[in-house]
Design a protein around this motif. Structure first.
Motif, PDB file in Angstrom:
ATOM      1  N   ASP A  17     -88.574 -19.303 -30.435  1.00 51.63           N
ATOM      2  CA  ASP A  17     -87.350 -20.009 -30.020  1.00 51.63           C
ATOM      3  C   ASP A  17     -86.127 -19.233 -30.518  1.00 51.63           C
ATOM      4  O   ASP A  17     -85.110 -19.175 -29.840  1.00 51.63           O
ATOM      5  CB  ASP A  17     -87.279 -21.501 -30.415  1.00 51.63           C
ATOM      6  N   ASP A  18     -86.219 -18.611 -31.672  1.00 54.08           N
ATOM      7  CA  ASP A  18     -85.043 -17.900 -32.188  1.00 54.08           C
ATOM      8  C   ASP A  18     -84.558 -16.810 -31.229  1.00 54.08           C
ATOM      9  O   ASP A  18     -83.353 -16.590 -31.079  1.00 54.08           O
ATOM     10  CB  ASP A  18     -85.376 -17.259 -33.540  1.00 54.08           C
ATOM     11  N   ILE A  21     -82.587 -18.436 -28.293  1.00 49.05           N
ATOM     12  CA  ILE A  21     -81.334 -19.067 -28.747  1.00 49.05           C
ATOM     13  C   ILE A  21     -80.298 -17.991 -29.110  1.00 49.05           C
ATOM     14  O   ILE A  21     -79.126 -18.078 -28.768  1.00 49.05           O
ATOM     15  CB  ILE A  21     -81.598 -19.955 -29.980  1.00 49.05           C
ATOM     16  N   GLY A  45     -94.411 -20.717 -35.702  1.00 46.85           N
ATOM     17  CA  GLY A  45     -93.608 -21.947 -35.706  1.00 46.85           C
ATOM     18  C   GLY A  45     -94.437 -23.211 -35.889  1.00 46.85           C
ATOM     19  O   GLY A  45     -94.100 -24.279 -35.379  1.00 46.85           O
ATOM     20  N   GLY A  48     -92.765 -26.703 -37.014  1.00 43.67           N
ATOM     21  CA  GLY A  48     -91.619 -27.259 -36.302  1.00 43.67           C
ATOM     22  C   GLY A  48     -91.753 -28.738 -36.025  1.00 43.67           C
ATOM     23  O   GLY A  48     -92.858 -29.287 -36.016  1.00 43.67           O
ATOM     24  N   ARG A  70     -96.872 -23.138 -29.162  1.00 44.79           N
ATOM     25  CA  ARG A  70     -95.610 -22.370 -29.108  1.00 44.79           C
ATOM     26  C   ARG A  70     -95.841 -20.923 -28.667  1.00 44.79           C
ATOM     27  O   ARG A  70     -94.923 -20.266 -28.170  1.00 44.79           O
ATOM     28  CB  ARG A  70     -94.868 -22.464 -30.438  1.00 44.79           C
ATOM     29  N   ASP A  97     -95.482 -20.346 -40.517  1.00 46.77           N
ATOM     30  CA  ASP A  97     -94.163 -20.959 -40.635  1.00 46.77           C
ATOM     31  C   ASP A  97     -94.046 -21.653 -41.997  1.00 46.77           C
ATOM     32  O   ASP A  97     -94.910 -22.442 -42.387  1.00 46.77           O
ATOM     33  CB  ASP A  97     -94.046 -21.978 -39.491  1.00 46.77           C
ATOM     34  N   GLY A  99     -91.648 -23.707 -43.045  1.00 42.92           N
ATOM     35  CA  GLY A  99     -90.921 -24.974 -43.072  1.00 42.92           C
ATOM     36  C   GLY A  99     -89.542 -24.796 -43.690  1.00 42.92           C
ATOM     37  O   GLY A  99     -89.198 -23.738 -44.214  1.00 42.92           O
ATOM     38  N   HIS A 147     -82.727 -20.527 -43.533  1.00 45.72           N
ATOM     39  CA  HIS A 147     -84.150 -20.903 -43.385  1.00 45.72           C
ATOM     40  C   HIS A 147     -84.994 -19.834 -44.082  1.00 45.72           C
ATOM     41  O   HIS A 147     -84.757 -18.628 -43.897  1.00 45.72           O
ATOM     42  CB  HIS A 147     -84.527 -20.991 -41.910  1.00 45.72           C
ATOM     43  N   ASP A 149     -87.892 -18.541 -43.547  1.00 45.00           N
ATOM     44  CA  ASP A 149     -88.532 -17.540 -42.682  1.00 45.00           C
ATOM     45  C   ASP A 149     -87.509 -16.565 -42.106  1.00 45.00           C
ATOM     46  O   ASP A 149     -87.817 -15.400 -41.846  1.00 45.00           O
ATOM     47  CB  ASP A 149     -89.275 -18.236 -41.537  1.00 45.00           C
ATOM     48  N   GLN A 250     -88.885 -27.601 -29.074  1.00 47.81           N
ATOM     49  CA  GLN A 250     -87.833 -27.356 -30.059  1.00 47.81           C
ATOM     50  C   GLN A 250     -86.413 -27.574 -29.550  1.00 47.81           C
ATOM     51  O   GLN A 250     -85.494 -27.789 -30.348  1.00 47.81           O
ATOM     52  CB  GLN A 250     -87.930 -25.896 -30.547  1.00 47.81           C
ATOM     53  N   SER A 267     -84.154 -30.298 -32.524  1.00 51.71           N
ATOM     54  CA  SER A 267     -84.772 -31.615 -32.750  1.00 51.71           C
ATOM     55  C   SER A 267     -83.889 -32.535 -33.593  1.00 51.71           C
ATOM     56  O   SER A 267     -84.166 -33.730 -33.700  1.00 51.71           O
ATOM     57  CB  SER A 267     -86.129 -31.430 -33.440  1.00 51.71           C
ATOM     58  N   ASN A 268     -82.801 -31.965 -34.137  1.00 55.28           N
ATOM     59  CA  ASN A 268     -81.855 -32.829 -34.882  1.00 55.28           C
ATOM     60  C   ASN A 268     -80.939 -33.612 -33.943  1.00 55.28           C
ATOM     61  O   ASN A 268     -80.107 -34.395 -34.392  1.00 55.28           O
ATOM     62  CB  ASN A 268     -81.027 -31.990 -35.855  1.00 55.28           C
TER      63      ASN A 268
HETATM   64  C1  LIG Z   1     -83.983 -22.476 -34.651  1.00 57.20           C
HETATM   65  C2  LIG Z   1     -85.012 -22.516 -35.757  1.00 57.20           C
HETATM   66  O1  LIG Z   1     -85.025 -21.658 -36.640  1.00 57.20           O
HETATM   67  N1  LIG Z   1     -85.866 -23.550 -35.735  1.00 57.20           N
HETATM   68  C3  LIG Z   1     -86.904 -23.667 -36.756  1.00 57.20           C
HETATM   69  C4  LIG Z   1     -86.535 -24.792 -37.708  1.00 57.20           C
HETATM   70  O2  LIG Z   1     -86.455 -25.979 -36.937  1.00 57.20           O
HETATM   71  C5  LIG Z   1     -85.527 -26.926 -37.469  1.00 57.20           C
HETATM   72  C6  LIG Z   1     -86.198 -27.835 -38.488  1.00 57.20           C
HETATM   73  O3  LIG Z   1     -87.331 -28.421 -37.910  1.00 57.20           O
HETATM   74  C7  LIG Z   1     -85.221 -28.906 -38.985  1.00 57.20           C
HETATM   75  O4  LIG Z   1     -85.924 -29.761 -39.844  1.00 57.20           O
HETATM   76  C8  LIG Z   1     -84.659 -29.723 -37.806  1.00 57.20           C
HETATM   77  O5  LIG Z   1     -83.696 -30.624 -38.297  1.00 57.20           O
HETATM   78  C9  LIG Z   1     -83.982 -28.789 -36.793  1.00 57.20           C
HETATM   79  O6  LIG Z   1     -83.534 -29.540 -35.701  1.00 57.20           O
HETATM   80  C10 LIG Z   1     -84.994 -27.757 -36.300  1.00 57.20           C
HETATM   81  O7  LIG Z   1     -84.374 -26.839 -35.384  1.00 57.20           O
HETATM   82  O8  LIG Z   1     -87.556 -24.923 -38.733  1.00 57.20           O
HETATM   83  C11 LIG Z   1     -88.868 -25.163 -38.215  1.00 57.20           C
HETATM   84  C12 LIG Z   1     -89.780 -25.296 -39.410  1.00 57.20           C
HETATM   85  O9  LIG Z   1     -89.767 -24.114 -40.165  1.00 57.20           O
HETATM   86  C13 LIG Z   1     -89.283 -24.032 -37.274  1.00 57.20           C
HETATM   87  O10 LIG Z   1     -90.571 -24.263 -36.727  1.00 57.20           O
HETATM   88  C14 LIG Z   1     -88.264 -23.945 -36.136  1.00 57.20           C
HETATM   89  O11 LIG Z   1     -88.607 -22.862 -35.247  1.00 57.20           O
END
Ligand SMILES: CC(=O)N[C@H]1[C@@H](O[C@@H]2[C@H](O)[C@H](O)[C@@H](O)[C@H](O)[C@H]2O)O[C@H](CO)[C@@H](O)[C@@H]1O
Ligand code: ZN
Length: 311
Positions: A17-18, A21, A45, A48, A70, A97, A99, A147, A149, A250, A267-268
């Motif tokens: 996804d990165d 985006i 991921g 996620g 994913r 991943d 987290g 983050h 990762d 995502q 997801s926020n």
């Molecule tokens: C864009 C990105 O790096 N997404 C990551 C990130 O995802 C976020 C995470 O779940 C957070 O808790 C949420 O509030 C937010 O909306 C998410 O985008 O971290 C995930 C877990 O490491 C990762 O899988 C995801 O790709």
């Protein structure tokens, strides 16, 4: 051995996804121009969150099936961007991943955050010496937004660029050394992000009414700190939006592909502008001083269609 295309771009990202985006426009543009675009993704991921209720069963604390799912989302996104060369660092699932900081996933022995940087970099050296990119794109030292990762992807990419150029490092395994011409860090020009939020605010929001804040956008810098800008046309913008839509667990994307710049939410459920202009800071290598480049390869290799070979 088949001859490599004259222009070769490698992007190192943390999660599926990165890439869409952050670099969807850039990847679509260079792929369309015939450059070799190689994406290296460091994890699957697995940790996620999952937006569609019908897929909630995939989550790590349920079936733990999000990683393999994913892979499929990423494959779809690559088709939308026209990118054919995609690799997982060390192979699919080698690094898990980690987290968000402070979650139990950080404690897993197999998570990317706990990986030995030199060992992880050794996998990327092999990719660099095979592809021999003139340009490599990754995150700044903070990973754009902190983050683990993303921070680790920065560290591994930086170390791998150094080792790939070292004639004393594993040439018997990986072949001749290769010095990447330029390393860029992803960033976002403050004025462009502010304009995007102003547009969203005037429109009453994006996929969700509540807007993220500029602090939620990774890598925002003052405009003067931007060293390169890749502007997407209608085709690249549509490809980026479609690639982001492919990451359906995502990302939620609003706005029609042919309409004005759209918006998205993670997801926020906080809406943010979907930027058609992508920005970079030069971290290694050189470029002519002055206005930001509009081509990451400028001065390194000929432009699209030129006959000038790789340097
Ligand atoms: C864009 C990105 O790096 N997404 C990551 C990130 O995802 C976020 C995470 O779940 C957070 O808790 C949420 O509030 C937010 O909306 C998410 O985008 O971290 C995930 C877990 O490491 C990762 O899988 C995801 O790709
Ligand atoms: Zn990420």
């Amino acid at each position: 051995m088949t001859e490599l295309p004259a222009r070769r771009l490698m992007l190192v990202h943390a999660h599926p996804d990165d890439e869409s985006i952050t670099n969807g426009v850039t990847m679509a543009r260079y792929a369309a121009e015939g450059a070799l675009v190689t994406l290296v993704t460091c994890t699957l991921g697995e940790e996620g969150e999952v937006i569609p209720p019908a897929l909630a069963h995939l989550a790590a604390d349920r079936e733990d099936g999000l990683g393999p799912h994913r892979i499929g989302e990423l494959r779809h996104a690559m088709r939308e961007l026209g990118v054919a060369d995609h690799r997982f660092l060390g192979g699919p699932g080698r690094y898990r991943d980690s987290g968000m900081f402070g979650t139990p996933a950080n404690e897993r022995a197999d998570c990317f955050w706990r990986a030995d940087v030199d060992e992880a970099a050794s996998h990327l050296v092999a990719e660099i010496r095979q592809v021999r990119p003139q340009v490599l794109v990754t995150y700044d030292p903070d990973g754009g937004y902190g983050h683990p990762d993303h921070i680790q992807a920065h560290r591994v990419a930086t170390r791998a660029v150094e080792l790939a150029a070292d004639p004393a490092y594993r040439t018997e395994r990986d072949g001749a050394p290769h010095r990447v011409g330029r390393v860029y860090w992803n960033c976002a020009a403050r004025s462009v992000v502010e304009e995007g939020f102003a547009r969203l605010s005037a429109a009453g929001g994006g996929p969700f009414p509540e807007l993220a804040s500029i602090e939620d956008v990774p890598g925002v810098v003052d405009d003067a700190e931007v060293d390169a800008v890749i502007e997407g046309g209608e085709a690249e913008a549509a490809a980026k939006a479609a690639a982001m839509r492919a990451h359906a667990t995502q990302i939620v994307v609003a706005g029609s592909p042919s309409g004005p710049p759209g918006s998205f939410a993670l997801s926020n459920r906080l809406s943010q502008p979907l930027l058609h202009t992508e920005h970079f800071r030069l971290a290694d290598g050189a470029q002519a001083p002055g206005t930001p480049l509009r081509d990451l390869f400028e001065g390194l290799v000929g432009t699209a269609g030129s006959t000038e070979g790789p340097r």
